[in-house]
Scaffold this motif. Sequence first.
Motif, PDB file in Angstrom:
ATOM      1  N   UNK A 104      13.473  -0.655  46.626  1.00 43.61           N
ATOM      2  CA  UNK A 104      12.982  -0.981  47.967  1.00 43.61           C
ATOM      3  C   UNK A 104      13.719  -0.175  49.028  1.00 43.61           C
ATOM      4  N   UNK A 105      14.959   0.245  48.693  1.00 40.93           N
ATOM      5  CA  UNK A 105      15.734   1.077  49.628  1.00 40.93           C
ATOM      6  C   UNK A 105      15.332   2.518  49.356  1.00 40.93           C
ATOM      7  N   UNK A 106      14.104   2.856  49.748  1.00 43.45           N
ATOM      8  CA  UNK A 106      13.503   4.106  49.278  1.00 43.45           C
ATOM      9  C   UNK A 106      14.127   5.351  49.914  1.00 43.45           C
ATOM     10  N   UNK A 107      14.834   5.187  51.023  1.00 44.35           N
ATOM     11  CA  UNK A 107      15.435   6.368  51.650  1.00 44.35           C
ATOM     12  C   UNK A 107      16.783   6.730  51.020  1.00 44.35           C
ATOM     13  N   UNK A 108      17.732   5.794  51.010  1.00 41.39           N
ATOM     14  CA  UNK A 108      19.053   6.103  50.455  1.00 41.39           C
ATOM     15  C   UNK A 108      19.149   5.811  48.967  1.00 41.39           C
TER      16      UNK A 108
END
Length: 253
Positions: free
Chosen positions: A210-214
């Motif tokens: 769900x923390x698709x950026x970091x």
Amino acid sequence: MGRLENKIAVVTGATSGIGEAVALMYVKEGAKVVLVGRNESKGAALVSKISESGGEGLFVKCDLRNYDEIQKLKAAVDAKYDHVDILFNSAGVLVHKPFLEQNKEDFDLILETNYRAYVWMMQTFIPGMVEAGKGSIINVASISAIWPELNSYFYGAMKAAVANISRNVAKEFARKGIRVNCILPGPINTGMTPDFIKNDKEAQQGMIDTVCMLGRLGEPDDIAYPAVYLGSDESSFVTGTNITVDGGVCISN
């Protein structure tokens, strides 16, 4: 000098997770910290750790669901210090169930711990801040307050309520020198992570995804750093806002 040199801070939920990380970082930055929690042995251990590092800490056992205990907490703080500069509210619980399985007991627990306690703590400590003409209140909400999240219905609703009342209280007391802000953490690696996720690698990866950026979970210190900023004079022009610290969560996941 530390960024919080000689400031007095009250930190709830201070014996674990985000609260513990914030308390220790506050001490590192020069603050004197009142650690509020229910675990006496952990509280005593943290005070010893703080003392060994040359800092100053006071543990007060308090069940924040009990109004009378909050008043006893205030009396203990007043007996030790003549004012409070920072109130950091982070005590919380999580009930993770499908909507139709969440019951009255779940609702009461979340309401009383994650919202009502924050209200009572602010009402209890704001008068002293008004008298001193200064103060910073930092409430921990959650990205659940603004993003839909399965199985965290009451939790998300109360976190949204915390974010809302924080902004309203900020408006009322801004001209009296008191700032009120919210931190909205994303997925943080703490003891509040549900057991079914801790024990399931696929579920763990799903939460990380769900923390698709970091692409990683946050750590308690990731919240402690902005908590230092909001407690310090560096943020003197910051009030009534939400600071999202989520590593770049993507709602589509």
